[in-house]
Design an enzyme around this catalytic site. Structure first.
Site, PDB file in Angstrom:
ATOM      1  CD  GLU A 185      -2.727  -1.239   0.118  1.00 11.74           C
ATOM      2  OE1 GLU A 185      -3.191  -0.189  -0.344  1.00 11.74           O
ATOM      3  OE2 GLU A 185      -2.939  -2.350  -0.386  1.00 11.74           O
ATOM      4  CB  CYS A 239      -1.890   6.753   2.724  1.00 13.81           C
ATOM      5  SG  CYS A 239      -3.051   5.950   3.807  1.00 13.81           S
TER       6      CYS A 239
HETATM    7  P1  NAP Z   1       9.081   4.191   3.462  1.00 14.11           P
HETATM    8  O1  NAP Z   1      10.209   5.137   3.509  1.00 14.11           O
HETATM    9  O2  NAP Z   1       8.767   3.565   2.183  1.00 14.11           O
HETATM   10  O3  NAP Z   1       9.411   3.093   4.566  1.00 14.11           O
HETATM   11  C1  NAP Z   1       8.548   2.007   4.888  1.00 14.11           C
HETATM   12  C2  NAP Z   1       9.374   0.819   5.342  1.00 14.11           C
HETATM   13  O4  NAP Z   1       9.961   0.187   4.203  1.00 14.11           O
HETATM   14  C3  NAP Z   1      10.527   1.157   6.253  1.00 14.11           C
HETATM   15  O5  NAP Z   1      10.610   0.146   7.229  1.00 14.11           O
HETATM   16  C4  NAP Z   1      11.733   1.131   5.350  1.00 14.11           C
HETATM   17  O6  NAP Z   1      12.906   0.691   5.993  1.00 14.11           O
HETATM   18  C5  NAP Z   1      11.354   0.084   4.330  1.00 14.11           C
HETATM   19  N1  NAP Z   1      11.958   0.335   3.024  1.00 14.11           N
HETATM   20  C6  NAP Z   1      11.830   1.458   2.285  1.00 14.11           C
HETATM   21  N2  NAP Z   1      12.499   1.310   1.124  1.00 14.11           N
HETATM   22  C7  NAP Z   1      13.042   0.078   1.126  1.00 14.11           C
HETATM   23  C8  NAP Z   1      13.847  -0.656   0.197  1.00 14.11           C
HETATM   24  N3  NAP Z   1      14.235  -0.139  -0.959  1.00 14.11           N
HETATM   25  N4  NAP Z   1      14.212  -1.905   0.530  1.00 14.11           N
HETATM   26  C9  NAP Z   1      13.845  -2.436   1.725  1.00 14.11           C
HETATM   27  N5  NAP Z   1      13.107  -1.776   2.641  1.00 14.11           N
HETATM   28  C10 NAP Z   1      12.703  -0.554   2.351  1.00 14.11           C
HETATM   29  O7  NAP Z   1       7.725   4.900   3.915  1.00 14.11           O
HETATM   30  P2  NAP Z   1       7.370   5.681   5.240  1.00 14.11           P
HETATM   31  O8  NAP Z   1       8.139   6.918   5.371  1.00 14.11           O
HETATM   32  O9  NAP Z   1       7.435   4.734   6.353  1.00 14.11           O
HETATM   33  O10 NAP Z   1       5.826   6.076   4.989  1.00 14.11           O
HETATM   34  C11 NAP Z   1       5.431   7.243   4.283  1.00 14.11           C
HETATM   35  C12 NAP Z   1       4.792   6.868   2.968  1.00 14.11           C
HETATM   36  O11 NAP Z   1       3.852   5.824   3.166  1.00 14.11           O
HETATM   37  C13 NAP Z   1       3.996   7.966   2.288  1.00 14.11           C
HETATM   38  O12 NAP Z   1       4.303   7.977   0.930  1.00 14.11           O
HETATM   39  C14 NAP Z   1       2.540   7.560   2.504  1.00 14.11           C
HETATM   40  O13 NAP Z   1       1.641   8.041   1.554  1.00 14.11           O
HETATM   41  C15 NAP Z   1       2.652   6.085   2.476  1.00 14.11           C
HETATM   42  N6  NAP Z   1       1.566   5.443   3.214  1.00 14.11           N
HETATM   43  C16 NAP Z   1       0.688   4.681   2.529  1.00 14.11           C
HETATM   44  C17 NAP Z   1      -0.355   4.089   3.202  1.00 14.11           C
HETATM   45  C18 NAP Z   1      -1.351   3.243   2.457  1.00 14.11           C
HETATM   46  O14 NAP Z   1      -2.141   2.572   3.096  1.00 14.11           O
HETATM   47  N7  NAP Z   1      -1.354   3.227   1.151  1.00 14.11           N
HETATM   48  C19 NAP Z   1      -0.493   4.250   4.578  1.00 14.11           C
HETATM   49  C20 NAP Z   1       0.440   5.006   5.247  1.00 14.11           C
HETATM   50  C21 NAP Z   1       1.487   5.592   4.540  1.00 14.11           C
HETATM   51  P3  NAP Z   1      14.000   1.707   6.551  1.00 14.11           P
HETATM   52  O15 NAP Z   1      13.269   2.874   7.120  1.00 14.11           O
HETATM   53  O16 NAP Z   1      14.715   0.905   7.556  1.00 14.11           O
HETATM   54  O17 NAP Z   1      14.822   2.099   5.390  1.00 14.11           O
END
Ligand code: NAP
Length: 527
Positions: A264, A301
């Site tokens: 998501e 989100c």
């Molecule tokens: P994120 O930076 O993508 O991180 C999410 C998790 O994924 C973290 O644990 C991160 O690990 C890991 N991760 C990120 N890139 C990775 C990669 N290339 N390889 C392996 N692991 C990876 O997102 P966030 O800052 O937590 O959340 C913000 C985003 O989430 C916004 O864009 C928001 O719109 C979206 N969101 C979507 C929803 C939905 O339901 N669609 C809900 C809430 C939020 P590390 O931090 O350890 O690197």
């Protein structure tokens, strides 16, 4: 109690040599605990245990899984103030929000507990044999949903409880019969550990196999990458950015045995304001939308990042009222310096795009880690031609797209990337004249809202939280509500299998009393 260690099965592990701390964005300093990033050996141990646990956990009855899920909810409740204080210190979010999210997390767990206790969710279908059918006899076939295997869950930064350690993905996977390994979010590792300890206590108390749940710390992408590559991992749940979700999706697709990644991701949640509605309610709509854009400092989100209208004095009035309302709101703290850093740089990147103008931005003094909310505007044609303007700016930011005509508006919606939600704001029967726009919107989103705001995701069976890519990696599924369990199961058929060897859900006598499709008739009767 927070130890900073990895919870692997029933044991605590601290063999990794990389330590990190979480950060309090309100006090602008690190929190006190050190967290040990999981080592390669510890990751393998967690997956091996989950794999071993799967052989027995997949056979655990619905009523026992229900007890387990309810016990997790009870254990989370008994964490009390320590959970709320840790949540606030690791996110900068207020206690009221923490308590609301805890309530939602507990509600989700109890909802899945009820679902698996009832048992109908396995979608049992029975087609009995017709031995004398001509020209060939028909075999006895019986189908139900069975769990996929160990699932890795990546929690989101912006929902430390409801979309993290014991959030919707974990609750649904455990309900389905899949052991779960959580890759804890580094921004709220303490909150994650408290919840992990509650899950483990509940598992031990209700007799679940060791390895049914593990929680691994990490402060970079390596732990997640190793988990997704591990051959004994059979599915991945992710909530986060498009970049992160896509990277994990590609990684999983390139494995020798590809596995599903239910990610998501980001969404800009387009809102279409029809002209009569803007004429009659422009000022009150501006107030409502200023509230929605800045809710939770824009860290949802479902935040409305794109507002569409057709050029005219009503749209002009709406834009200036929105600017007034949004700058009158006190700025909020963001989750982490990295999040505010990304917000400011993405906002600046958007503002350097030709044709995008800043209408208003909060410009008074702000505290550390607070975000300056902003309203921008652009012409429809410019928006259509520049895909960079379609990207999410995660935070209290919105863009009003001014279209020349209904036709241009329809074309823009038609060409939008996939979104979680779309909203139509209309007056009376006005929507009847905009069927093309409604249909275009329907094709791009998972949920369509009439005269409301997209923020706020109800947890109920009719909710769809997902949408065409890049809102999610598989628009056929929802991440919220009981149907999210379908991501962690696969259909499985028994052909001519002896009755006594069948699972209870498929036995002739229907010992579970569940509703089944028997020879194309819904029935809960034995036969
Ligand atoms: P994120 O930076 O993508 O991180 C999410 C998790 O994924 C973290 O644990 C991160 O690990 C890991 N991760 C990120 N890139 C990775 C990669 N290339 N390889 C392996 N692991 C990876 O997102 P966030 O800052 O937590 O959340 C913000 C985003 O989430 C916004 O864009 C928001 O719109 C979206 N969101 C979507 C929803 C939905 O339901 N669609 C809900 C809430 C939020 P590390 O931090 O350890 O690197």
């Amino acid at each position: 109690m927070i130890t900073g260690k990895n919870h692997i099965g029933w044991q605590l592990y601290d063999k990794g040599d990389k330590l990190f701390k979480t950060f309090n964005p309100v006090s602008n300093q690190e929190n006190k605990h050190d967290f040990y990033e999981a080592s390669g050996e510890e990751i393998n141990r967690a997956v091996d245990l989950a794999w071993d646990a799967f052989s027995s956990y997949q056979l655990v009855s619905g009523s026992s899984k229900s007890e387990f899920l309810n016990a997790i909810a009870d254990e989370i409740e008994s964490l009390g103030d320590e959970l709320i204080e840790t949540y606030c210190s690791e996110s900068g979010l207020p206690a009221g929000r923490a308590m609301g999210e805890r309530g939602r997390t507990i509600f989700q767990l109890r909802t899945f507990a009820d679902l698996v206790k009832k048992g109908d969710w396995v979608e049992a279908h029975i087609d009995t044999a017709i031995p004398d059918r001509s020209p060939v006899p028909k075999p006895d076939l019986r189908k139900m949903m069975i769990p996929l295997g160990p699932v890795v869950v990546f929690g989101a930064s912006n929902f430390p409880l409801a979309y993290s350690t014991a959030g919707g993905d974990t609750a649904a996977a455990l309900a389905a019969g899949c052991p779960v390994i959580v890759k804890s979010h580094p921004m709220h590792a303490g909150t994650g550990e408290l919840i992990a300890s509650a899950i483990i206590k509940a598992a031990q108390r209700t007799g679940m196999p060791e390895g049914v749940f593990s929680n691994l710390n990490s402060s970079g992408i390596e732990v997640g990458v190793q988990l997704v590559r591990h051959p004994k991992v059979k599915a991945v749940g992710f909530t986060g950015s498009i970049r992160g979700g896509r990277a994990l999706y590609d990684l999983a697709a390139n494995r020798e045995e590809p596995i599903p990644v239910f990610a998501e991701m980001g969404s800009v949640n387009p809102v279409v304001f029809l002209p009569k509605a803007l004429d009659q309610r422009g000022t009150s709509l501006a107030k409502t939308y200023a509230g929605s854009v800045t809710l939770g400092t824009g860290q949802f989100c479902t935040n409305p990042g794109l507002l569409f209208g057709i050029k005219g004095s009503s749209l002009d009035n709406f834009i200036s009222e929105l600017a007034k309302e949004i700058t009158a709101i006190e700025p909020g703290c963001m989750l982490h310096p990295n999040i505010i850093g990304a917000y400011e740089s993405n906002k600046q990147k958007a503002l350097t795009q030709e044709g995008l103008s800043l209408v208003a931005q909060y410009d008074d003094t702000i505290a550390d880690n607070e975000a300056r909310q902003a309203v921008t505007t652009v012409e429809g044609k410019t928006f259509l031609e520049n895909p960079l303007l379609h990207q999410e700016v995660f935070g209290p930011f919105t863009m009003v797209v001014q279209c020349e005509s209904k036709k241009e508006l329809e074309e823009i919606i038609y060409r939008l990337e996939g979104q979680l939600t779309g909203t139509l704001i209309a007056e009376g029967t006005e929507a009847n004249d905009y069927d093309g726009i409604v249909q275009a919107l329907k094709n791009r989103v998972g949920r369509i809202i009439f005269n409301g705001v997209p923020t706020g995701v109800e947890v109920c069976p009719s909710m769809v939280h997902g949408g065409p890519y890049p809102a999610s990696t598989d628009s056929r599924f929802t991440a919220v509500g009981i149907n999210s369990i379908k991501r962690w199961v696969r259909p499985f058929s028994y052909q001519d299998w002896p009755n006594h060897l069948l699972p209870d859900a498929l036995k002739n006598e229907n010992p579970l009393g569940i509703v089944r499709l028997v020879n194309n008739q819904l029935s809960s009767e034995p036969f």
